[in-house]
Design a protein around this motif. Structure first.
Motif, PDB file in Angstrom:
ATOM      1  N   THR A 177       0.889  -1.013   0.164  1.00 26.74           N
ATOM      2  CA  THR A 177      -0.038  -0.122   0.139  1.00 26.74           C
ATOM      3  C   THR A 177       0.915   1.215  -0.104  1.00 26.74           C
ATOM      4  N   VAL A 178       0.698   2.187  -1.005  1.00 28.30           N
ATOM      5  CA  VAL A 178       1.576   3.157  -1.264  1.00 28.30           C
ATOM      6  C   VAL A 178       0.818   4.276  -0.738  1.00 28.30           C
ATOM      7  N   GLY A 179       1.617   5.350  -0.300  1.00 31.68           N
ATOM      8  CA  GLY A 179       1.216   6.720   0.180  1.00 31.68           C
ATOM      9  C   GLY A 179       2.369   7.498   0.945  1.00 31.68           C
ATOM     10  N   ARG A 180       2.235   8.541   1.577  1.00 30.10           N
ATOM     11  CA  ARG A 180       0.939   9.244   1.416  1.00 30.10           C
ATOM     12  C   ARG A 180       0.149   9.744   0.023  1.00 30.10           C
ATOM     13  N   TYR A 181       1.139   9.799  -0.920  1.00 26.59           N
ATOM     14  CA  TYR A 181       0.697  10.257  -2.121  1.00 26.59           C
ATOM     15  C   TYR A 181       1.152   9.135  -3.335  1.00 26.59           C
ATOM     16  N   ALA A 182       0.529   8.372  -4.011  1.00 25.45           N
ATOM     17  CA  ALA A 182       0.761   7.283  -4.624  1.00 25.45           C
ATOM     18  C   ALA A 182       1.376   7.995  -6.051  1.00 25.45           C
ATOM     19  N   ASN A 183       2.173   7.565  -6.602  1.00 22.73           N
ATOM     20  CA  ASN A 183       2.768   7.829  -7.873  1.00 22.73           C
ATOM     21  C   ASN A 183       3.820   9.019  -7.806  1.00 22.73           C
ATOM     22  N   ARG A 184       3.956   9.719  -8.539  1.00 21.33           N
ATOM     23  CA  ARG A 184       4.846  10.796  -8.667  1.00 21.33           C
ATOM     24  C   ARG A 184       4.450  12.471  -8.475  1.00 21.33           C
ATOM     25  N   ILE A 185       5.328  13.082  -7.508  1.00 21.98           N
ATOM     26  CA  ILE A 185       5.248  14.591  -7.410  1.00 21.98           C
ATOM     27  C   ILE A 185       6.235  15.009  -7.871  1.00 21.98           C
ATOM     28  N   ALA A 186       6.286  16.261  -8.889  1.00 21.93           N
ATOM     29  CA  ALA A 186       7.393  16.748  -9.523  1.00 21.93           C
ATOM     30  C   ALA A 186       8.253  17.599  -8.415  1.00 21.93           C
ATOM     31  N   GLY A 187       9.332  17.677  -8.631  1.00 21.23           N
ATOM     32  CA  GLY A 187      10.572  18.279  -7.669  1.00 21.23           C
ATOM     33  C   GLY A 187      10.174  18.179  -6.237  1.00 21.23           C
ATOM     34  N   GLY A 188       9.545  17.172  -5.868  1.00 19.16           N
ATOM     35  CA  GLY A 188       9.310  16.614  -4.487  1.00 19.16           C
ATOM     36  C   GLY A 188       8.858  17.963  -3.553  1.00 19.16           C
ATOM     37  N   ALA A 189       7.978  18.821  -4.251  1.00 16.45           N
ATOM     38  CA  ALA A 189       7.252  19.784  -3.475  1.00 16.45           C
ATOM     39  C   ALA A 189       6.110  20.186  -4.066  1.00 16.45           C
ATOM     40  N   PHE A 190       5.118  20.782  -3.557  1.00 17.86           N
ATOM     41  CA  PHE A 190       3.890  21.232  -3.962  1.00 17.86           C
ATOM     42  C   PHE A 190       3.471  22.259  -2.913  1.00 17.86           C
ATOM     43  N   THR A 191       2.374  23.349  -3.564  1.00 16.26           N
ATOM     44  CA  THR A 191       1.939  24.487  -2.863  1.00 16.26           C
ATOM     45  C   THR A 191       0.454  24.277  -2.651  1.00 16.26           C
ATOM     46  N   LEU A 192       0.117  24.444  -1.322  1.00 18.67           N
ATOM     47  CA  LEU A 192      -1.379  24.401  -0.842  1.00 18.67           C
ATOM     48  C   LEU A 192      -1.501  25.506  -0.144  1.00 18.67           C
ATOM     49  N   ASP A 193      -2.746  26.450  -0.423  1.00 19.92           N
ATOM     50  CA  ASP A 193      -3.168  27.319   0.543  1.00 19.92           C
ATOM     51  C   ASP A 193      -2.124  28.390   0.791  1.00 19.92           C
ATOM     52  N   GLY A 194      -1.153  28.440  -0.381  1.00 18.08           N
ATOM     53  CA  GLY A 194       0.032  29.500  -0.201  1.00 18.08           C
ATOM     54  C   GLY A 194       1.135  29.291   0.397  1.00 18.08           C
ATOM     55  N   GLU A 195       1.156  28.001   0.826  1.00 20.99           N
ATOM     56  CA  GLU A 195       2.382  27.253   1.583  1.00 20.99           C
ATOM     57  C   GLU A 195       3.041  26.467   0.977  1.00 20.99           C
ATOM     58  N   THR A 196       4.430  26.166   0.444  1.00 24.74           N
ATOM     59  CA  THR A 196       5.031  25.382  -0.213  1.00 24.74           C
ATOM     60  C   THR A 196       5.580  24.324   0.784  1.00 24.74           C
ATOM     61  N   TYR A 197       5.470  22.812   0.557  1.00 23.86           N
ATOM     62  CA  TYR A 197       5.879  21.858   1.224  1.00 23.86           C
ATOM     63  C   TYR A 197       6.904  20.912   0.462  1.00 23.86           C
ATOM     64  N   LYS A 198       8.065  21.039   1.084  1.00 24.32           N
ATOM     65  CA  LYS A 198       9.160  20.022   0.702  1.00 24.32           C
ATOM     66  C   LYS A 198       9.109  18.838   0.940  1.00 24.32           C
ATOM     67  N   LEU A 199       9.248  17.983   0.006  1.00 27.16           N
ATOM     68  CA  LEU A 199       9.084  16.373   0.512  1.00 27.16           C
ATOM     69  C   LEU A 199      10.275  15.426   0.305  1.00 27.16           C
ATOM     70  N   SER A 200      10.129  14.584   0.911  1.00 23.24           N
ATOM     71  CA  SER A 200      11.108  13.468   0.626  1.00 23.24           C
ATOM     72  C   SER A 200      11.321  13.071  -0.914  1.00 23.24           C
ATOM     73  N   GLN A 201      12.630  13.078  -1.216  1.00 24.41           N
ATOM     74  CA  GLN A 201      12.756  12.909  -2.707  1.00 24.41           C
ATOM     75  C   GLN A 201      13.550  11.523  -3.015  1.00 24.41           C
ATOM     76  N   ASN A 202      12.988  10.812  -3.695  1.00 25.25           N
ATOM     77  CA  ASN A 202      13.503   9.188  -3.752  1.00 25.25           C
ATOM     78  C   ASN A 202      13.582   8.839  -4.983  1.00 25.25           C
ATOM     79  N   GLU A 203      13.346   9.571  -6.242  1.00 20.51           N
ATOM     80  CA  GLU A 203      13.711   9.373  -7.546  1.00 20.51           C
ATOM     81  C   GLU A 203      14.346  10.474  -8.057  1.00 20.51           C
TER      82      GLU A 203
END
Length: 355
Positions: free
Chosen positions: A80-106
Motif C-alpha cells: 500500500t503506497v502513500g501518502r501520495y501514490a505515484n509521482r510529485i514533480a520536484g518533490g514539492a507542492f503548494t497548498l493554500d499559499g504554503e510550499t511543502y518540501k517532500l522526501s525525494q526518492n527518484e
C-alpha cells in the motif's frame, strides 16, 4: 463465509512483530496481507483446470521486504503506497499559499510517498467480516506532508473471488492524499516468466504522456492510433517495442490512463486474460485513473516467493489512482483533503476463468 487467520511473519530489527493475515473463501481462494506496509503477499486463485497458484509477486519471508538492497530500488511489491501514490514533480507542492518540501526518492521526484512511505510502516490489523482492516496514523510532517492523517485499508474476500480494498483517510490539517496498492500480477503464476502474452483491455480513451522524468506534461492525449490503445484486448508485449516516444521514455508502459467512466462510481477499469492458464483478472474502481506498468524495471536481482528471479516483463501492475503530480497540476482531479472531510476509494480485483 471467508475464514480469517493471523500468523507471525517475523520481526523487525527493533523487535516489532509483523503479522500475516490470510483470508480464504469457500472455494479455497486465498489472499495474504502483511502488517508491514499493508502488503498483499500472495493471492492463490484457480486456473481453468481448478489448480491453485499464487499470481502476485512477493517474498516468502520478511527479510525479503526489508533487505536494504531491495529497498534501494524499491519496486513496492504488493505494498500500500502513500501518502501520495505515484509521482510529485520536484518533490514539492503548494497548498493554500504554503510550499511543502517532500522526501525525494527518484532524483528530485517524490515517488509513492518518499523514501520512507506507507510501504515501510507497521500497520495495525483488526479482523472484520470476511477480511481484515489495516490502519496507520501518519504524523504531521511525515516525509514532508502536512497534517496528521488517519488511514485505513480494509481487505475483504468474497465467494465470487473478489478481493476488495476499501480505503479511508481523514486529516486535521489541509493536505494531499492519494493511496493505491502496488500489486504485481502474473496470471500464469508468480515467477513463471513473461506476461507479454497476457491480453489486456483498459477502459480509457486518453492517457497522460510524461516528460523525461516520468512526470505528466498535463496533456490528456487520445489513445487512438497509438500503442496505448487497449480499448480492445491486446497482448501486453505486442506493441511494447514500437517506435513511439512515450514507450522510449518509459522503457515500455508506465503511464496513467484516464478512465472513461471517472464518475466516482465503481466501474470496470481493466480486464486481463491469460490464455495459457485460463485465468482472468477484472479490476473495478471508483478512481479516475489507472497506472499501467509493465514491469519495465524488474532486472533479475530480486528472487521472490518461488525462489525464481523477477526479470523485465515478468509481471504487470494496474494501480488505480488519482493522476500523478495532481498537486502541481490544477487541471487534474483534485487530491486535496481538508479537516472534516473523509477521503474514500474502492478497488476490487475479481478472479475468474475463461474457456
Amino acid at each position: 463465509m471467508t475464514s480469517i487467520d493471523s500468523t507471525p511473519f517475523g520481526a523487525l530489527a527493533d523487535g516489532t512483530s509483523i503479522e500475516k493475515w490470510t483470508l480464504t473463501n469457500a472455494s479455497g481462494v486465498s489472499a495474504s496481507i502483511l502488517t508491514w506496509g499493508a502488503t498483499i503477499q500472495s493471492v492463490y486463485v484457480p486456473d481453468r483446470a481448478g489448480a491453485l497458484a499464487n499470481v502476485t509477486l512477493g517474498f516468502a519471508d520478511l527479510a525479503g521486504y526489508t533487505d536494504p538492497a531491495y529497498l534501494a530500488g524499491n519496486p513496492f511489491l504488493g505494498s500500500t503506497v502513500g501518502r501520495y501514490a505515484n509521482r510529485i514533480a520536484g518533490g514539492a507542492f503548494t497548498l493554500d499559499g504554503e510550499t511543502y518540501k517532500l522526501s525525494q526518492n527518484e532524483g528530485q521526484t517524490t515517488l509513492h510517498g518518499g523514501s520512507h512511505g506507507f510501504d515501510q510502516r507497521v500497520w495495525s490489523a483488526t479482523a472484520v467480516e470476511n477480511g481484515v482492516r489495516m490502519s496507520y496514523l501518519s504524523a504531521d510532517g511525515e516525509q514532508g506532508f502536512p497534517g496528521t492523517l488517519t488511514v485505513s485499508v480494509t481487505f475483504t474476500l468474497d465467494d465470487d473471488n473478489g478481493l476488495r480494498l476499501d480505503y479511508t483517510a481523514t486529516t486535521d490539517r489541509a493536505t494531499v492524499v492519494a493511496l493505491t496498492n502496488h500489486a504485481y500480477w502474473n496470471l500464469s503464476g508468480e515467477g513463471s516468466g513473461s506476461v507479454e502474452n497476457h491480453l489486456l483491455r483498459i477502459d480509457a480513451g486518453h492517457f497522460t504522456p510524461v516528460d523525461s522524468t516520468l512526470i505528466p506534461t498535463g496533456v490528456l492525449e487520445p489513445v487512438d492510433g497509438t500503442p496505448f490503445d487497449f480499448r480492445s484486448p491486446h497482448p501486453i508485449g505486442a506493441r511494447i517495442r514500437d517506435e513511439h516516444p512515450q514507450l522510449t521514455t518509459g522503457r515500455g508502459y508506465d503511464h496513467n490512463y484516464v478512465l472513461t467512466d471517472g464518475s466516482g462510481a465503481l466501474s470496470t477499469a481493466a480486464v486481463v486474460d491469460d490464455p495459457a492458464s485460463g485465468r482472468r483478472l477484472t479490476i473495478t474502481t471508483t478512481e479516475p485513473g489507472l497506472q499501467f506498468y509493465a514491469g519495465n524495471f524488474l532486472d533479475g536481482k530480486i528472487r521472490g516467493t518461488s525462489g525464481r528471479q523477477y526479470r523485465q516483463g515478468d509481471a504487470f501492475a494496474l494501480e488505480t489512482q488519482h493522476f500523478p503530480d495532481s498537486p502541481n497540476q490544477p487541471d487534474f482531479p483534485s487530491t486535496v483533503l481538508r479537516p472534516g472531510e473523509t477521503w474514500t476509494s474502492t478497488t476490487v480485483h475479481t478472479f475468474s476463468v475463461i474457456g
